[in-house]
Design a protein around this motif. Structure first.
Motif, short mmCIF file in Angstrom:
data_model
loop_
_atom_site.label_atom_id
_atom_site.label_comp_id
_atom_site.label_asym_id
_atom_site.label_seq_id
_atom_site.Cartn_x
_atom_site.Cartn_y
_atom_site.Cartn_z
N MET B 88 3.34 -5.50 -1.18
CA MET B 88 2.92 -3.99 -0.80
C MET B 88 3.82 -2.96 -2.24
O MET B 88 3.34 -2.21 -2.60
N GLY B 89 5.05 -3.61 -2.36
CA GLY B 89 5.53 -2.89 -3.39
C GLY B 89 4.79 -3.05 -4.87
O GLY B 89 4.86 -2.05 -5.40
N THR B 90 4.43 -4.08 -5.00
CA THR B 90 3.47 -3.97 -6.14
C THR B 90 2.35 -3.39 -6.27
O THR B 90 2.15 -2.64 -7.30
N ILE B 91 1.70 -3.15 -5.10
CA ILE B 91 0.48 -2.26 -5.01
C ILE B 91 1.15 -0.73 -5.25
O ILE B 91 0.44 -0.15 -5.86
N VAL B 92 2.13 -0.46 -4.59
CA VAL B 92 2.63 0.74 -4.48
C VAL B 92 3.01 1.33 -5.98
O VAL B 92 2.70 2.40 -6.62
N LEU B 93 3.68 0.35 -6.58
CA LEU B 93 4.04 0.52 -8.01
C LEU B 93 3.02 0.73 -8.86
O LEU B 93 3.06 1.51 -9.79
N LEU B 94 2.09 -0.13 -8.81
CA LEU B 94 1.00 -0.01 -9.52
C LEU B 94 0.10 1.43 -9.29
O LEU B 94 -0.15 2.11 -10.37
N PHE B 95 0.18 1.83 -8.22
CA PHE B 95 -0.32 3.26 -7.93
C PHE B 95 0.44 4.33 -8.34
O PHE B 95 -0.04 5.34 -8.76
N GLN B 96 1.65 4.00 -8.36
CA GLN B 96 2.43 5.03 -9.00
C GLN B 96 2.20 5.50 -10.44
O GLN B 96 2.19 6.65 -11.08
N ALA B 97 1.90 4.19 -11.22
CA ALA B 97 1.92 4.21 -12.68
C ALA B 97 0.31 4.83 -12.69
O ALA B 97 0.25 5.73 -13.73
N LEU B 98 -0.60 4.40 -11.82
CA LEU B 98 -2.04 4.83 -12.15
C LEU B 98 -2.31 6.45 -11.85
O LEU B 98 -3.23 7.22 -12.22
N LEU B 99 -1.46 6.96 -10.66
CA LEU B 99 -1.89 8.12 -10.17
C LEU B 99 -0.70 9.12 -10.52
O LEU B 99 -1.00 10.28 -10.33
N LEU B 100 0.44 8.65 -10.86
CA LEU B 100 1.56 9.53 -11.18
C LEU B 100 2.20 9.53 -12.60
O LEU B 100 3.12 10.14 -12.85
N ALA B 101 1.58 8.74 -13.27
CA ALA B 101 2.29 7.94 -14.66
C ALA B 101 3.86 8.02 -14.40
O ALA B 101 4.75 8.23 -15.20
N HIS B 102 4.19 7.28 -13.30
CA HIS B 102 5.36 7.02 -12.83
C HIS B 102 5.80 5.72 -13.14
O HIS B 102 4.95 4.96 -12.42
N GLY B 103 6.77 5.13 -13.85
CA GLY B 103 6.74 3.65 -14.16
C GLY B 103 5.74 3.48 -15.20
O GLY B 103 5.37 4.18 -15.86
#
Lengths: 252, 224
Positions: B88-103
């Protein structure tokens, strides 16, 4: 989040084949990392900006707005590389101007990479990229879970924003103690809603004969043209070559 | 504690991705088993993932008056178990990169290692240890969330130190430098997140027992 997602859905490039955009932008990222720093970083940054503003016609405010926050953090962290901590003898802390090239190389690389990431996420909606993960061996059930997660994120974000505003309107975020408590209440309420929603979906899907698969109609994704893929690859190689050429010229 | 896009050199990106991959693959294997036994767990996992993403996007009040965001690793580890949390952490981190440009995408492996693996496993271990020793739920949750954040920061500091060794002190000097900065800025945040997680768990155990029980499908499958 909403801004990035909206532009990704409405940009001029949003209907272009996902494979082409992924090759272009992931290739751009690779050039930033593989090419000689800082030249490749600077060139890649310029190339990403040119593509974003001239070719994809992204609104400049949005593009640079997405870049501003990470680049601000980046600039703030550069002095860290100029400070040196040693242990001989005892702890010594010194300012090292000779580390400036290291910091400049890092800035160029990270700025270039961030620009390519911004170009990718502002032209390609996440739900178009996620199914592509199947190609690198991510199993189907994870892709299904991710697509569902993507859709639910927006539902929960709206709930969270409404809850936050309701709390703020009642002075729920005035003062540190109260803010922590309010945030805890918001998170707990959100969790309960998330679990309830999952249960409601279960019931709804069970009524439709759910057996474990969540097939959805894929959106029309234009097929990638081999010629364009080759053109993109050639462009990326040219960008990489320019980086090496610039390094040689400026060093000699 | 995201490492931004392009911050790490290529070799480090590949190295951290390779270090994270086996744990995430093991977590994915566990998720597969859970989903095969309980097809409904897919909906639960997606819902939990979206919850974790939105939680991490909420602004958390910090002691210094500025704002930051909770990492949610402690809460996630306690609720879902650490191996599922890695996925779940991997999924959340991927979405943070794709939706927030975070990470970022190139630094995803390093961020998964610190926030999706080390943080949750430390949190879960501390939670189990404190509960096993007869500690209260509040103490266990506070220590799990706070020390889980600590472990994440230390891992990130080490990742940065390995990538940017100090010209005088080497990797140790660089680690001391990054840990010093994190100690000033992140320790108050870790404590704030610990307190926040206690408030959340208190409310959940008081009002949402039914919802917590529905998670048994996931964490019993995960701890097996």
């Amino acid at each position: 989040m909403h801004l990035i997602d909206r532009i990704a859905h409405t940009s001029r490039w949003s209907r272009r084949p996902t494979t082409e955009k992924l090759l272009l932008c992931l290739g751009g990222l690779a050039v930033c990392l593989a090419g000689p720093a800082p030249f490749s970083g600077v060139l890649a940054f310029a190339a990403a900006c040119a593509l974003a503003l001239a070719a994809a016609r992204l609104p400049a405010r949005a593009f640079f707005g997405v870049l501003a926050l990470p680049l601000g953090f980046l600039a703030a962290s550069l002095p860290m590389l100029m400070i040196s901590v040693g242990f001989a003898p005892g702890v010594t802390v010194s300012w090292r101007p000779d580390q400036a090239p290291v910091a400049a190389a890092l800035f160029a690389r990270a700025a270039g990479a961030t620009a390519w990431l911004a170009l990718l996420i502002l032209t390609t909606p996440a739900h178009a990229m996620i199914p592509q993960l199947r190609r690198i061996g991510v199993p189907a059930f994870l892709v299904e879970i991710m697509l569902l997660t993507y859709r639910l994120i927006f539902v929960f974000a709206e709930t969270a924003a409404a809850g936050y505003h309701a709390q703020a309107a009642r002075l729920g975020h005035a003062g540190w103690r109260r803010a922590v408590h309010s945030l805890g209440e918001l998170a707990a309420a959100l969790f309960a809603r998330a679990m309830t929603r999952a249960r409601r979906m279960e019931t709804g899907l069970a009524a439709r004969g759910f057996e474990g698969d969540l097939p959805v109609l894929p959106e029309d994704d234009a097929p990638a043209a081999a010629a364009r893929l080759a053109l993109i690859a050639a462009g990326l190689l040219l960008l990489l070559a320019c980086g090496f050429a610039a390094e040689r010229l400026i060093h000699v | 504690m995201h490492i931004m896009e392009g911050f790490l050199p290529a070799a480090h990106c590949v190295g951290w991705a390779a270090a994270s991959a086996p744990v995430v693959a093991y977590g994915a294997w566990r998720v597969k088993k859970i989903v095969e036994e309980h097809p409904n767990a897919k909906l639960l996992l997606a819902s939990s993932g979206a919850f974790a993403f939105v939680l991490s996007a909420l602004k958390m009040p910090s002691v210094t008056g500025s704002c930051s965001h909770p990492t949610g690793t402690g809460l996630g580890a306690v609720l879902f178990g650490p191996s599922v949390m890695a996925v779940m952490g991997t999924i959340v981190l991927l979405f943070q990169a794709l939706l927030l440009a975070h990470g970022g995408l190139t630094t995803l492996g390093a961020n998964v290692f610190s926030m999706g693996i080390v943080g949750p496993f430390v949190s879960y271990g501390i939670y189990k240890a404190v509960r096993g020793a007869g500690g209260s739920l509040q103490a266990a949750v506070f220590l799990a969330a706070t020390l889980g954040d600590f472990a994440t920061y230390c891992t990130t500091a080490l990742q940065l130190a390995l990538a940017f060794p100090d010209p005088a002190g080497g990797i140790a000097g660089s680690a001391a430098k990054f840990l010093g900065i994190f100690a000033m800025t992140q320790v108050p945040l870790a404590i704030a997140e610990g307190l926040l997680t206690v408030v959340v768990m208190n409310l959940l155990t008081r009002y949402s027992e039914g919802e917590l029980k529905s998670l048994n499908v996931i964490n019993q499958g995960a701890s097996a």
